[in-house]
Design a protein around this motif. Structure first.
Motif, PDB file in Angstrom:
ATOM      1  N   ALA A  64       5.845  12.349  -3.755  1.00 37.81           N
ATOM      2  CA  ALA A  64       4.963  11.289  -3.752  1.00 37.81           C
ATOM      3  C   ALA A  64       3.909  11.329  -4.701  1.00 37.81           C
ATOM      4  O   ALA A  64       3.678  12.212  -5.356  1.00 37.81           O
ATOM      5  N   GLY A  65       3.638  10.034  -5.262  1.00 36.40           N
ATOM      6  CA  GLY A  65       2.599   9.975  -6.281  1.00 36.40           C
ATOM      7  C   GLY A  65       1.909   8.570  -5.945  1.00 36.40           C
ATOM      8  O   GLY A  65       2.345   7.495  -5.263  1.00 36.40           O
ATOM      9  N   SER A  66       0.779   8.261  -7.019  1.00 33.66           N
ATOM     10  CA  SER A  66       0.267   7.109  -6.998  1.00 33.66           C
ATOM     11  C   SER A  66       0.620   6.409  -8.051  1.00 33.66           C
ATOM     12  O   SER A  66       0.768   6.446  -9.280  1.00 33.66           O
ATOM     13  N   VAL A  67       0.869   5.047  -7.687  1.00 32.98           N
ATOM     14  CA  VAL A  67       1.498   4.038  -8.707  1.00 32.98           C
ATOM     15  C   VAL A  67       0.175   3.465  -9.334  1.00 32.98           C
ATOM     16  O   VAL A  67      -0.900   3.035  -9.202  1.00 32.98           O
ATOM     17  N   PRO A  74      -2.713  -1.764  -6.641  1.00 33.39           N
ATOM     18  CA  PRO A  74      -3.135  -0.591  -7.565  1.00 33.39           C
ATOM     19  C   PRO A  74      -3.519   0.657  -6.785  1.00 33.39           C
ATOM     20  O   PRO A  74      -4.243   0.683  -5.647  1.00 33.39           O
ATOM     21  N   GLY A  75      -3.113   1.728  -6.910  1.00 29.70           N
ATOM     22  CA  GLY A  75      -3.495   2.937  -6.362  1.00 29.70           C
ATOM     23  C   GLY A  75      -2.306   3.309  -5.294  1.00 29.70           C
ATOM     24  O   GLY A  75      -2.735   4.296  -4.273  1.00 29.70           O
ATOM     25  N   ASP A 125       0.882  -1.107  -0.055  1.00 33.28           N
ATOM     26  CA  ASP A 125      -0.035  -0.012  -0.046  1.00 33.28           C
ATOM     27  C   ASP A 125       0.699   1.289  -0.057  1.00 33.28           C
ATOM     28  O   ASP A 125       0.445   2.254  -0.509  1.00 33.28           O
ATOM     29  N   LEU A 126       2.090   0.991   0.648  1.00 30.49           N
ATOM     30  CA  LEU A 126       3.160   2.161   0.562  1.00 30.49           C
ATOM     31  C   LEU A 126       4.520   1.841   0.595  1.00 30.49           C
ATOM     32  O   LEU A 126       4.572   0.814   0.814  1.00 30.49           O
ATOM     33  N   ILE A 127       5.026   2.553  -0.382  1.00 27.43           N
ATOM     34  CA  ILE A 127       6.527   2.386  -0.622  1.00 27.43           C
ATOM     35  C   ILE A 127       7.448   3.374  -0.310  1.00 27.43           C
ATOM     36  O   ILE A 127       7.017   4.640  -0.843  1.00 27.43           O
ATOM     37  N   PHE A 131      10.095  10.631 -12.382  1.00 25.70           N
ATOM     38  CA  PHE A 131       9.077  10.175 -11.371  1.00 25.70           C
ATOM     39  C   PHE A 131       7.911   9.739 -12.087  1.00 25.70           C
ATOM     40  O   PHE A 131       7.039  10.820 -12.307  1.00 25.70           O
ATOM     41  N   PRO A 132       7.655   8.821 -12.909  1.00 31.77           N
ATOM     42  CA  PRO A 132       6.685   8.474 -13.740  1.00 31.77           C
ATOM     43  C   PRO A 132       5.337   8.015 -13.068  1.00 31.77           C
ATOM     44  O   PRO A 132       5.136   6.807 -13.470  1.00 31.77           O
ATOM     45  N   PHE A 133       4.890   8.933 -12.067  1.00 26.64           N
ATOM     46  CA  PHE A 133       3.547   8.209 -11.465  1.00 26.64           C
ATOM     47  C   PHE A 133       2.495   9.232 -11.504  1.00 26.64           C
ATOM     48  O   PHE A 133       2.927  10.541 -11.974  1.00 26.64           O
ATOM     49  N   SER A 134       1.435   9.006 -11.148  1.00 28.50           N
ATOM     50  CA  SER A 134       0.215  10.197 -11.112  1.00 28.50           C
ATOM     51  C   SER A 134      -0.174  10.764  -9.729  1.00 28.50           C
ATOM     52  O   SER A 134       0.482  10.247  -8.839  1.00 28.50           O
ATOM     53  N   ARG A 135      -0.731  11.788  -9.920  1.00 32.40           N
ATOM     54  CA  ARG A 135      -1.189  12.670  -8.636  1.00 32.40           C
ATOM     55  C   ARG A 135       0.103  13.020  -7.855  1.00 32.40           C
ATOM     56  O   ARG A 135       0.237  12.831  -6.527  1.00 32.40           O
TER      57      ARG A 135
END
Length: 245
Positions: free
Chosen positions: A242-245, A123-124, A97-99, A173-177
């Motif tokens: 930080a971002g969402s995976v 996810p997320g 859930d968190l990395i 940092f290829p992630f969203s949000r």
């Protein structure tokens, strides 16, 4: 990319004298996570971040390439340590859930690490990467300190250090949000404590290995009068993305 281990040889110093991170950082981070079942602290070192995560998550996995560092880490029933590189882990797909990765991303093959993050994240899930820059003490002490950083041990830093100086701006940092935050670590130290913190630097250890002398003694000579016997406030700027995976 070769795996770089710059800290196993002085794990005792690292465990005693490295800084930890402010409560405000964790409060912000935990506010991003909706599920607190499982977290992974990557490049955990002596478990500074992992033991905080263990108070919030049902299970925490902590990894590092340095078995010597993890031997100094705090033990918790729900916290498990594994020796492995950031880019290749034994964890199943969709585990976390968190990395988190603190003051270590610049040592990685970032593309390979981010690929591994996508594999093992739910996810997320949230990925948080942070680091901290040069300490700020006061206008009297700072000039000698910065001279030491740039000119005495400057040539002994790995090129990776530049990523800390530019706050990971050149590492994708290829992630969203994606969110960016800044925090400050404030410590009150005497001169001896500050000098021992400097001895945890990879550049200082490389200097010692090459020359057989301790460059921090130069700093001690420069600062004995200016610092005196008093404890002084030492401030470290912390940057986080930080971002969402």
């Amino acid at each position: 990319m070769a795996i770089l281990d710059r800290f196993s040889g002085h794990a005792d110093l690292y465990a005693q004298y490295r800084i930890d991170y402010p409560t405000e950082l964790y409060t912000y981070l935990f506010g991003l996570v909706t599920n607190r079942q499982k977290a992974w602290d990557c490049a955990t070192g002596n478990g500074q971040v992992a033991h905080v995560l263990a108070e919030e998550f049902a299970t925490v996995e902590a990894t590092d390439i340095s078995a010597q560092q993890m031997e100094k880490a705090a033990q918790y029933p729900n916290l498990h340590y594994t020796v492995c590189p950031a880019e290749r882990t034994p964890f199943p797909e969709g585990s976390f859930d968190l990395i988190t990765v603190a003051q270590a991303l610049h040592w990685f093959d970032a593309d390979a690490f981010h690929h591994e993050v996508r594999r093992v994240a739910k996810p997320g899930a949230v990925l948080a990467e942070w680091g901290y820059g040069m300490a700020d003490i006061n206008p009297v002490i700072n000039p000698a300190f910065y001279h030491f950083y740039e000119h005495i041990i400057g040539p002994y830093w790995d090129v990776n250090r530049k990523h800390i100086e530019d706050r990971y701006a050149r590492i994708p940092f290829p992630f969203s949000r994606v969110e960016h935050r800044e925090f400050t670590v404030i410590r009150v130290w005497n001169l001896d404590r500050f000098l021992n913190y400097l001895r945890t630097w990879s550049s200082v250890q490389k200097y010692i290995q090459q020359h057989g002398t301790d460059p921090v003694l130069w700093m001690a000579e420069q600062l004995t009068t200016a610092w005196g016997n008093d404890e002084r406030e030492v401030r470290f700027p912390v940057f986080l993305r930080a971002g969402s995976v």
